[in-house]
Write a protein that holds these residues in place. Structure first.
Motif, mmCIF file in Angstrom:
data_model
loop_
_atom_site.group_PDB
_atom_site.id
_atom_site.type_symbol
_atom_site.label_atom_id
_atom_site.label_comp_id
_atom_site.label_asym_id
_atom_site.label_seq_id
_atom_site.Cartn_x
_atom_site.Cartn_y
_atom_site.Cartn_z
ATOM 1 N N ASN A 38 3.129 29.895 -10.728
ATOM 2 C CA ASN A 38 1.770 30.319 -10.295
ATOM 3 C C ASN A 38 0.995 29.020 -10.648
ATOM 4 O O ASN A 38 -0.283 29.007 -11.314
ATOM 5 N N CYS A 39 1.236 28.018 -10.073
ATOM 6 C CA CYS A 39 0.579 26.750 -10.052
ATOM 7 C C CYS A 39 -0.572 26.571 -9.383
ATOM 8 O O CYS A 39 -0.642 27.313 -8.381
ATOM 9 N N ARG A 40 -1.848 26.227 -9.929
ATOM 10 C CA ARG A 40 -3.065 26.289 -9.049
ATOM 11 C C ARG A 40 -3.233 25.470 -8.224
ATOM 12 O O ARG A 40 -4.025 25.442 -7.542
ATOM 13 N N GLY A 41 -2.510 24.263 -8.163
ATOM 14 C CA GLY A 41 -2.496 23.244 -7.080
ATOM 15 C C GLY A 41 -1.274 22.723 -7.026
ATOM 16 O O GLY A 41 -0.573 22.551 -7.819
ATOM 17 N N ILE A 42 -1.025 22.371 -5.410
ATOM 18 C CA ILE A 42 0.206 21.558 -5.282
ATOM 19 C C ILE A 42 -0.440 20.284 -4.462
ATOM 20 O O ILE A 42 -1.081 20.252 -3.547
ATOM 21 N N PHE A 43 -0.067 19.184 -5.018
ATOM 22 C CA PHE A 43 -0.422 17.883 -4.552
ATOM 23 C C PHE A 43 0.638 17.175 -4.177
ATOM 24 O O PHE A 43 1.516 16.201 -4.774
ATOM 25 N N PRO A 44 1.209 17.168 -2.570
ATOM 26 C CA PRO A 44 2.114 16.375 -2.145
ATOM 27 C C PRO A 44 1.799 14.971 -2.143
ATOM 28 O O PRO A 44 0.462 14.470 -1.748
ATOM 29 N N MET A 45 2.923 14.132 -2.579
ATOM 30 C CA MET A 45 2.654 12.632 -2.131
ATOM 31 C C MET A 45 3.838 12.224 -1.578
ATOM 32 O O MET A 45 4.711 13.112 -1.492
ATOM 33 N N SER A 46 3.790 10.901 -1.144
ATOM 34 C CA SER A 46 5.340 10.609 -0.452
ATOM 35 C C SER A 46 5.907 9.226 -1.181
ATOM 36 O O SER A 46 5.174 8.351 -1.494
ATOM 37 N N VAL A 47 7.171 9.138 -1.326
ATOM 38 C CA VAL A 47 7.605 8.185 -2.053
ATOM 39 C C VAL A 47 7.356 6.830 -1.402
ATOM 40 O O VAL A 47 7.496 6.511 -0.099
ATOM 41 N N THR A 48 6.961 5.871 -2.131
ATOM 42 C CA THR A 48 6.574 4.385 -1.818
ATOM 43 C C THR A 48 7.577 3.599 -2.551
ATOM 44 O O THR A 48 7.321 3.714 -3.838
ATOM 45 N N ARG A 62 3.976 0.859 4.612
ATOM 46 C CA ARG A 62 4.187 1.322 3.180
ATOM 47 C C ARG A 62 4.138 0.162 2.331
ATOM 48 O O ARG A 62 4.228 0.457 1.046
ATOM 49 N N ARG A 63 4.614 -1.065 2.599
ATOM 50 C CA ARG A 63 4.388 -2.064 1.879
ATOM 51 C C ARG A 63 3.067 -2.526 1.129
ATOM 52 O O ARG A 63 3.113 -3.533 0.584
ATOM 53 N N ARG A 64 2.035 -1.937 2.131
ATOM 54 C CA ARG A 64 0.835 -2.495 1.718
ATOM 55 C C ARG A 64 -0.105 -1.428 0.904
ATOM 56 O O ARG A 64 -0.944 -1.512 0.413
ATOM 57 N N ILE A 65 0.588 -0.222 0.355
ATOM 58 C CA ILE A 65 0.039 0.845 -0.088
ATOM 59 C C ILE A 65 -0.106 0.409 -1.598
ATOM 60 O O ILE A 65 0.863 -0.174 -2.166
ATOM 61 N N ARG A 66 -1.068 0.723 -2.353
ATOM 62 C CA ARG A 66 -1.368 0.372 -3.741
ATOM 63 C C ARG A 66 -1.707 1.791 -4.362
ATOM 64 O O ARG A 66 -2.317 2.507 -4.003
ATOM 65 N N LEU A 67 -0.684 1.787 -5.240
ATOM 66 C CA LEU A 67 -0.583 3.317 -6.084
ATOM 67 C C LEU A 67 -1.356 3.262 -7.442
ATOM 68 O O LEU A 67 -1.640 1.897 -7.723
ATOM 69 N N SER A 123 -3.085 17.035 0.381
ATOM 70 C CA SER A 123 -2.150 15.839 0.451
ATOM 71 C C SER A 123 -3.456 14.805 0.624
ATOM 72 O O SER A 123 -3.223 13.623 1.367
ATOM 73 N N ALA A 124 -4.212 14.615 -0.203
ATOM 74 C CA ALA A 124 -5.161 13.476 0.033
ATOM 75 C C ALA A 124 -4.778 12.188 -0.571
ATOM 76 O O ALA A 124 -5.239 11.189 -0.384
ATOM 77 N N HIS A 125 -3.509 12.092 -1.355
ATOM 78 C CA HIS A 125 -3.292 10.847 -1.829
ATOM 79 C C HIS A 125 -2.740 9.851 -0.481
ATOM 80 O O HIS A 125 -2.240 10.203 0.530
ATOM 81 N N ASN A 126 -3.109 8.774 -0.554
ATOM 82 C CA ASN A 126 -2.930 7.754 0.303
ATOM 83 C C ASN A 126 -1.655 7.222 0.835
ATOM 84 O O ASN A 126 -1.261 6.558 1.664
#
Length: 299
Positions: free
Chosen positions: A197-207, A294-299, A252-255
């Protein structure tokens, strides 16, 4: 206030007081992660922590702040006695703070018995951010996550028992290029998250980040990066198989993500799937590949 040169906090905590109580990550072995690759784990002294809390209490911006986020990698690893002492200091000098939130790993939770989890919840600890990554055991083994799917389910259910709010951070594209891989990983992740029962699920994508083991595999031709199409298919599959017992926010707000979705599941599940289907029908896989460098993404 004392901070390391590089700090990380979830987007939701942009208004929270940031209090550094540790540096680095105790695991620091995930193949994809470069966040604390060259940082040795250490604890801040209670003297420094108290000094920073007092400084925050004297700042007009923080006086009425209700949330405080503990830095850095996984502060929930600290012994319960120390976490309770930190909470006591926070409530002494910052009485308006209602929630003490932090990153936590599955192993951090596992090391605390039920009495400790109950005491921490009563002391104000809540809204834990957990790097779940995947519900696919093959994926967790591949990235050297350090816990199994079964352990993740068990420990999140223990949090449920004490009514913790917690958020599952998951990663699409872990297994690399291939629609079949995306479908399998998405299905298993959705099925796993349906059991807790997580209250939030935040998908990100492998960089792929230079200096990580995954980067070395990629550079040596041992790992082929997932396409943007693969990542969308996986996100859709997660939603398709996501049937939580309680409502949860998915965002999925993550850049690092191919597209942005936000809604409440399961009530808005069909709308979210339709939004992804619309993109899948309007753009070709080749066109999608041009959307993100994806080479320009800053985490």
């Amino acid at each position: 206030m004392k901070y390391d040169e590089q700090i990380y906090r979830p987007p939701k905590e942009y208004k929270s007081i940031l209090l550094q109580v540790t540096s680095g990550c105790t695991h620091n072995k995930c193949k994809f992660c470069g966040m604390y690759r060259y940082t040795n784990f250490k604890m801040e002294s209670l003297e420094q922590i108290e000094k920073d809390i007092i400084e925050a209490s004297n700042h007009p911006f923080y006086r009425n702040t209700k949330r405080l986020f503990l830095l850095n990698g996984n502060p929930f690893v600290l012994q319960t006695e120390r976490l309770l002492k930190i909470a006591e200091l926070i409530h002494r000098y910052l009485p308006k703070v209602e929630v003490i939130t932090t990153y936590a790993s599955i192993k951090d939770i596992e090391r605390k018995n039920d009495e400790e989890l109950k005491a921490l919840k009563e002391a104000g600890y809540n809204d834990l951010y957990i790097g779940v990554e995947s519900g696919n055991q093959e994926a967790l083994t591949f990235i050297n996550k350090g816990n199994t799917v079964e352990e993740a389910i068990r420990e999140m259910k223990r949090l449920d028992k004490f009514d913790y709010y917690y958020y599952a951070m998951i990663l699409t594209g872990l297994m690399g290029k291939g629609v079949d891989k995306a479908i399998e990983n998405g299905r298993k992740t959705g099925e796993m998250l349906s059991q807790v029962n997580c209250r939030g699920i935040f998908p990100m994508s492998v960089t792929i980040v230079p200096g990580t083991e995954l980067w070395e595999m990629y550079a040596n031709g041992e790992y082929e990066e997932a396409t943007e199409y693969d990542r969308l298919i996986e996100l859709r599959e997660i939603l398709e198989n996501l049937n939580p017992q309680k409502t949860a926010l998915i965002s999925s707000a993550h850049n690092s993500n191919t597209m942005y979705i936000k809604g409440i599941v399961p009530t808005e599940k069909d709308r979210l799937i339709n939004e992804i289907d619309e993109i899948l029908s309007e753009a070709s896989p080749e066109e999608m590949q041009e959307w993100i460098d994806r080479r320009r993404i800053r985490l």
